[in-house]
Design a protein around this motif. Structure first.
Motif, PDB file in Angstrom:
ATOM      1  N   LYS A  98       0.688  -1.258  -0.097  1.00  0.00           N
ATOM      2  CA  LYS A  98       0.008  -0.129  -0.053  1.00  0.00           C
ATOM      3  C   LYS A  98       0.921   1.235   0.048  1.00  0.00           C
ATOM      4  N   VAL A  99       1.952   1.222   0.712  1.00  0.00           N
ATOM      5  CA  VAL A  99       2.837   2.429   0.795  1.00  0.00           C
ATOM      6  C   VAL A  99       3.488   2.721  -0.465  1.00  0.00           C
ATOM      7  N   ASP A 100       4.182   1.453  -1.050  1.00  0.00           N
ATOM      8  CA  ASP A 100       4.825   1.583  -2.442  1.00  0.00           C
ATOM      9  C   ASP A 100       3.548   2.161  -3.246  1.00  0.00           C
ATOM     10  N   ALA A 101       2.562   1.553  -3.230  1.00  0.00           N
ATOM     11  CA  ALA A 101       1.573   2.199  -4.246  1.00  0.00           C
ATOM     12  C   ALA A 101       1.320   3.710  -4.249  1.00  0.00           C
ATOM     13  N   LEU A 102       1.170   4.263  -2.988  1.00  0.00           N
ATOM     14  CA  LEU A 102       0.810   5.527  -2.547  1.00  0.00           C
ATOM     15  C   LEU A 102       2.241   6.323  -3.019  1.00  0.00           C
ATOM     16  N   ASN A 103       3.338   5.796  -3.019  1.00  0.00           N
ATOM     17  CA  ASN A 103       4.519   6.499  -3.096  1.00  0.00           C
ATOM     18  C   ASN A 103       4.818   6.913  -4.636  1.00  0.00           C
ATOM     19  N   LEU A 120      -3.341  13.247  -0.428  1.00  0.00           N
ATOM     20  CA  LEU A 120      -2.388  12.009  -0.942  1.00  0.00           C
ATOM     21  C   LEU A 120      -1.031  12.031   0.046  1.00  0.00           C
ATOM     22  N   VAL A 121      -0.523  13.035   0.215  1.00  0.00           N
ATOM     23  CA  VAL A 121       0.698  13.259   0.894  1.00  0.00           C
ATOM     24  C   VAL A 121       0.569  12.824   2.459  1.00  0.00           C
ATOM     25  N   GLU A 122      -0.667  13.491   2.887  1.00  0.00           N
ATOM     26  CA  GLU A 122      -1.062  13.046   4.116  1.00  0.00           C
ATOM     27  C   GLU A 122      -1.463  11.602   4.474  1.00  0.00           C
ATOM     28  N   LYS A 123      -2.024  11.024   3.514  1.00  0.00           N
ATOM     29  CA  LYS A 123      -2.391   9.508   3.507  1.00  0.00           C
ATOM     30  C   LYS A 123      -1.068   8.838   3.577  1.00  0.00           C
ATOM     31  N   PHE A 124      -0.217   9.111   2.649  1.00  0.00           N
ATOM     32  CA  PHE A 124       1.051   8.379   2.628  1.00  0.00           C
ATOM     33  C   PHE A 124       1.769   8.551   3.940  1.00  0.00           C
ATOM     34  N   THR A 125       1.798   9.746   4.438  1.00  0.00           N
ATOM     35  CA  THR A 125       2.498   9.971   5.731  1.00  0.00           C
ATOM     36  C   THR A 125       2.060   9.048   6.771  1.00  0.00           C
ATOM     37  N   LEU A 126       0.772   8.945   6.773  1.00  0.00           N
ATOM     38  CA  LEU A 126       0.042   8.274   7.907  1.00  0.00           C
ATOM     39  C   LEU A 126       0.493   6.613   7.668  1.00  0.00           C
ATOM     40  N   GLU A 127       0.197   6.364   6.475  1.00  0.00           N
ATOM     41  CA  GLU A 127       0.592   4.979   6.222  1.00  0.00           C
ATOM     42  C   GLU A 127       1.946   4.352   6.424  1.00  0.00           C
ATOM     43  N   HIS A 128       2.839   5.418   5.922  1.00  0.00           N
ATOM     44  CA  HIS A 128       4.405   4.998   6.115  1.00  0.00           C
ATOM     45  C   HIS A 128       4.812   5.046   7.657  1.00  0.00           C
ATOM     46  N   GLU A 129       4.043   5.923   8.419  1.00  0.00           N
ATOM     47  CA  GLU A 129       4.309   5.896   9.930  1.00  0.00           C
ATOM     48  C   GLU A 129       3.779   4.504  10.563  1.00  0.00           C
ATOM     49  N   ARG A 130       2.491   4.148   9.953  1.00  0.00           N
ATOM     50  CA  ARG A 130       2.068   2.882  10.680  1.00  0.00           C
ATOM     51  C   ARG A 130       2.987   1.673  10.225  1.00  0.00           C
TER      52      ARG A 130
END
Length: 648
Positions: A98-103, A120-130
Motif C-alpha cells: 500500500k505504501v509503495d503504491a501511494l509512493n 495524498l501526501v497526508e495519507k502516505f505519511t500516515l501509512e508510512h508511519e504505521r
C-alpha cells in the motif's frame, strides 16, 4: 485480556469442568496443569475460539490478538522455510504494498499545490508511519533470529519445508506464531519437538518478549522457568494458584490433605445418619426425626478428593545377569547417508553401571548411534557390545510391537513376575492407566498410550543395559518421577536420549554432546554441561582418533584454568577490575535506558489506542523515534554485554 466466566464443558454424563471463572492479564505466565484427559487442551481450544463451551462466556476484546500452537496441526509443503516464516508478516507485506503504491502515485503526479495531492501526501505519511511502527525494517533480521533460535541453520532457510521432518516443521509454525507477537500466546506442549538449546532460547523469548502466555507442558524445568501462575483442572473444577509450578505442588499437597480431612468427616456424618435411619426406620415415635435425617442426607453435596497420587510408587528392575565391565565400546565409528556424514571418528567407552545422556540438536545423530548399537543399521568402524549384555530398548516404534488383542492389564501381567503381579494396578495407575483404562485393548490405544505401555513392559523385564530414546515424550510429571527413580535405582548401565533437563538432572553422570558430525564427552550432569556452554568453556573432549591410547579412549579430565594471579601482576589485575566495574556500570545504564524507553512506548501505545489521538502526528512521531532509539539501545546493550562477558 481474556475473561472467563462460569465455564462448563461436557462431552458425556460428567462434565470435564464446571463453574470455571478466571482472567488472563497482561504479563501473566500461566501453566495449565491436570491429569491427562482433564481438559487442558480443550480449554486452550475454547480460549482461542476453535471450540465452544457447553455453558459460560469467554470475553476477548476485539483488538486482542491470540496465537495458538496445538499439539498436532496441518502443515504446508509448498514453500521454503524463509517463505513459510514470512507469512507471519502478512499484514506488514500488505501495508508495504500500500505504501509503495501511494509512493508511486506521488511520483507520477505534478499538481503539487492541489488539495487532492496534499491529501495524498497526508495519507502516505500516515501509512508510512504505521509501517515504521510495525518495525518493518527489522522483520527479516527478526525472522532469522527466531528461526536460528529454534535450531535452524542459516543455510536451512532457503530449503523447501518438505525436506524437513514433522518436528522441524512444527518449529516453523512456532516461529510464525512468535513472530506475529500476539497479545496472548496459547501453547500446547511447545517443547515436544525442541532440543535443550532451543528450549532455553524459547524460555528467554517468552520471558522478555511475550505479553501473556498460557501453556500446557510436562517439562517441569520449562514451566518453572517460564510461568508465574498455575491453573489446575481437578475434580471438574479449575483452581487458580498465583504461584509458579514448584510452589503450586506444595500448596496442592496441603489442599489435598484438607480435602481428605473434609471428605472423611463427611463420610462419618453420612454413616451416622444412615445408621440412625436404619435403626429407627420402623419406630413411630422417631418418624419425624427419621424424615429429617433423610432430607439432610439428600441435601449433602459429596466432597470430591483427587485420586491417590502414585508418584511415590517405587519400581525396581528385576534381577539380571552381571554384565562385562564395558557394555559399549566404539572405535572410529562413522555413519554416512549418501554424501551426508552424520558423525565420524566416534570413540567412546561406557562402563558398567554408568548412566549417560545423549544430547544435541535434532538430526545430529543421537538416535542414529543408538540404532548402530542395536545393530539396526550398518556403519563403518568398530562397535563392541560387551559380555553378557541384555539390552532393554525403548524407542517410539517399540509401541507398535505390542499384541493388539491383549488388554493393558494382560500386557503387563504377561511379563510381571513374583510380588510385582500384586501391584500391577498401582503400576498402571502411576502411568495413567488407572481404573477402567486397564481393561482397554491395545488396538484402541493412542500412540502416546502405547508408548507408555511399552515403557511399563520394559521396566519389568530383566535387563542390564537400558537404552531409552526420548522416554518422557508421552509421560506426565508423576509418571516421569516413577521412571526416573526406577532408573536411578537400576544396577545396570543406562543410555538416555532426552531433551528433558529436569528428568536428566541427578540421573546421569556423563553427557555426550552430538553436533557438527562429532561427539563430545562432558563429565558431570546435564546442568554442568549447560553451564559449561553458558561460560564458553566446554570442558569436553572430542571423541576422535587423537584421543586414544592402546586402542582405548583416554579418560577425559577437566582442564585446569590458570588463575589471574598467575597471568598478570597486581597492577594489571587492578586495572582489569577497574575495566570490569566500568563495563558493569555501562550495562546497568543501558538496561535503565531500555526500561525507561519500554515504559514510554507502553504509555504512547495506550495514548494512541484512544480514537481522538490516533491521528496525532506528534505522538506518532515520538513513538517512531522512541522505537528506533530502543532498537539501537538494545544493540548497544548486546555489545556491552559481550564486552562484559569477555572481561569476566
Amino acid at each position: 485480556m481474556i475473561s472467563v466466566e462460569s465455564l462448563r464443558v461436557e462431552f458425556g454424563v460428567k462434565p470435564l469442568f464446571a463453574g470455571a471463572s478466571f482472567v488472563v492479564n497482561d504479563r501473566d505466565r500461566i501453566a495449565l496443569v491436570g491429569k491427562n484427559g482433564a481438559g487442558k487442551s480443550t480449554l486452550l481450544k475454547i480460549l482461542c475460539g476453535q471450540q465452544k463451551p457447553t455453558e459460560g462466556v469467554v470475553s476477548i476484546p476485539s483488538d486482542t490478538t491470540i496465537g495458538y500452537l496445538p499439539q498436532v496441526m496441518i502443515l504446508q509443503d509448498d514453500t521454503t522455510v524463509r517463505q513459510e516464516a514470512q507469512k507471519a508478516f502478512s499484514n506488514v507485506t500488505e501495508l508495504k504494498a500500500k505504501v509503495d503504491a501511494l509512493n508511486q502515485q506521488l511520483a507520477e503526479r505534478t499538481d503539487y499545490e492541489s488539495e487532492s495531492y496534499l491529501a495524498l501526501v497526508e495519507k502516505f505519511t500516515l501509512e508510512h508511519e504505521r509501517y515504521m511502527m510495525l518495525g518493518a525494517d527489522n522483520c527479516e533480521a527478526e525472522l532469522e533470529r527466531t528461526l536460528m533460535g529454534l535450531g535452524f541453520e542459516r543455510s536451512d532457510l532457503e530449503r523447501p519445508t518438505s525436506e524437513f521432518s514433522g518436528g522441524w516443521r512444527m518449529r516453523i509454525e512456532l516461529a510464525k506464531i512468535l513472530l506475529q507477537k500476539p497479545d496472548v500466546l496459547l501453547l500446547d506442549e511447545p517443547t515436544n519437538h525442541l532440543d535443550i538449546e532451543s528450549i532455553q532460547w524459547l524460555e528467554q523469548w517468552l520471558a522478555q518478549s511475550a505479553k501473556a502466555v498460557v501453556l500446557v507442558s510436562h517439562d517441569r524445568a520449562f514451566i518453572n522457568n517460564v510461568t508465574n501462575r498455575t491453573l489446575e483442572i481437578s475434580c471438574g473444577q479449575i483452581v487458580d494458584y498465583k504461584v509458579k509450578y514448584d510452589e503450586y505442588v506444595v500448596l496442592r499437597k496441603e489442599r489435598r490433605e484438607q480435602q481428605l480431612r473434609a471428605y472423611e468427616n463427611q463420610q462419618k456424618e453420612i454413616q451416622e445418619m444412615r445408621q440412625f435411619i436404619e435403626r429407627f426406620r420402623y419406630q413411630a415415635t422417631k418418624a419425624v426425626q427419621v424424615q429429617q435425617k433423610v432430607k439432610q442426607l439428600e441435601k449433602i453435596v459429596p466432597i470430591e478428593v483427587d485420586e491417590v497420587d502414585n508418584s511415590a510408587l517405587r519400581l525396581k528392575f528385576p534381577p539380571c545377569l552381571r554384565s562385562g565391565d564395558y557394555p559399549i565400546i566404539c572405535e572410529d565409528v562413522r555413519k554416512d547417508y549418501g554424501a551426508h556424514t552424520v558423525f565420524s571418528n566416534v570413540n567412546l567407552t561406557i562402563k558398567r553401571g554408568e548412566k549417560v545422556a545423549f544430547v544435541g540438536k535434532n538430526g545430529e545423530g543421537k538416535s542414529t548411534l543408538v540404532k548402530c548399537i542395536m545393530g539396526e543399521i550398518p556403519f563403518d568402524g568398530h562397535l563392541k557390545v560387551g559380555h553378557n549384555i541384555q539390552i532393554g530398548y525403548f524407542a517410539q516404534n517399540q509401541a507398535q510391537l505390542l499384541d493388539e488383542e491383549l488388554t493393558v492389564f494382560q500386557t503387563i501381567d504377561n511379563v510381571a513376575k513374583g510380588d510385582v503381579r500384586l501391584r500391577i494396578n498401582d503400576i498402571l495407575g502411576a502411568f495413567m492407566f488407572g481404573g477402567e483404562a486397564s481393561d482397554k485393548k491395545v488396538k484402541v490405544l493412542s500412540g502416546g498410550e502405547r508408548s507408555r505401555l511399552a515403557m511399563i513392559r520394559l521396566l519389568l523385564e530383566p535387563v542390564n543395559l537400558l537404552i531409552l530414546d526420548e522416554p518422557t515424550n508421552h509421560l506426565d510429571m508423576p509418571s516421569k518421577d516413577v521412571l526416573k527413580e526406577a532408573i536411578r535405582a537400576f544396577d545396570g548401565t543406562a543410555i538416555i536420549v532426552s531433551h528433558d533437563r529436569e528428568f536428566l538432572d541427578g540421573l546421569v553422570s556423563k553427557v555426550y554432546e552430538f553436533g557438527g558430525g562429532k561427539v563430545r564427552e562432558h563429565l558431570g550432569g546435564v546442568y554442568d554441561w549447560i553451564e559449561s556452554h553458558r561460560n564458553g568453556t566446554d570442558g569436553a573432549n572430542m571423541l576422535n582418533g587423537s584421543n586414544k591410547a592402546n586402542g582405548q579412549p583416554i579418560k577425559p579430565t577437566k582442564p585446569i584454568e590458570p588463575t589471574k594471579s598467575s597471568k598478570t601482576d597486581y597492577a594489571a589485575h587492578k586495572e582489569q577490575q577497574k575495566l570490569l566495574r566500568k563495563a558493569e556500570r555501562a550495562v546497568e545504564e543501558s538496561e535503565r535506558k531500555i526500561s525507561d524507553m519500554e515504559r514510554r512506548l507502553k504509555e504512547l501505545d495506550d495514548l494512541l489506542m484512544v480514537p481522538e489521538n490516533a491521528a496525532d502526528m506528534t505522538l506518532v512521531t515520538e513513538y517512531t523515534s522512541t522505537k528506533k532509539a530502543l532498537d539501537e539501545e538494545v544493540e548497544r546493550w548486546e555489545k556491552l554485554s559481550e564486552e562484559l562477558e569477555t572481561l569476566s
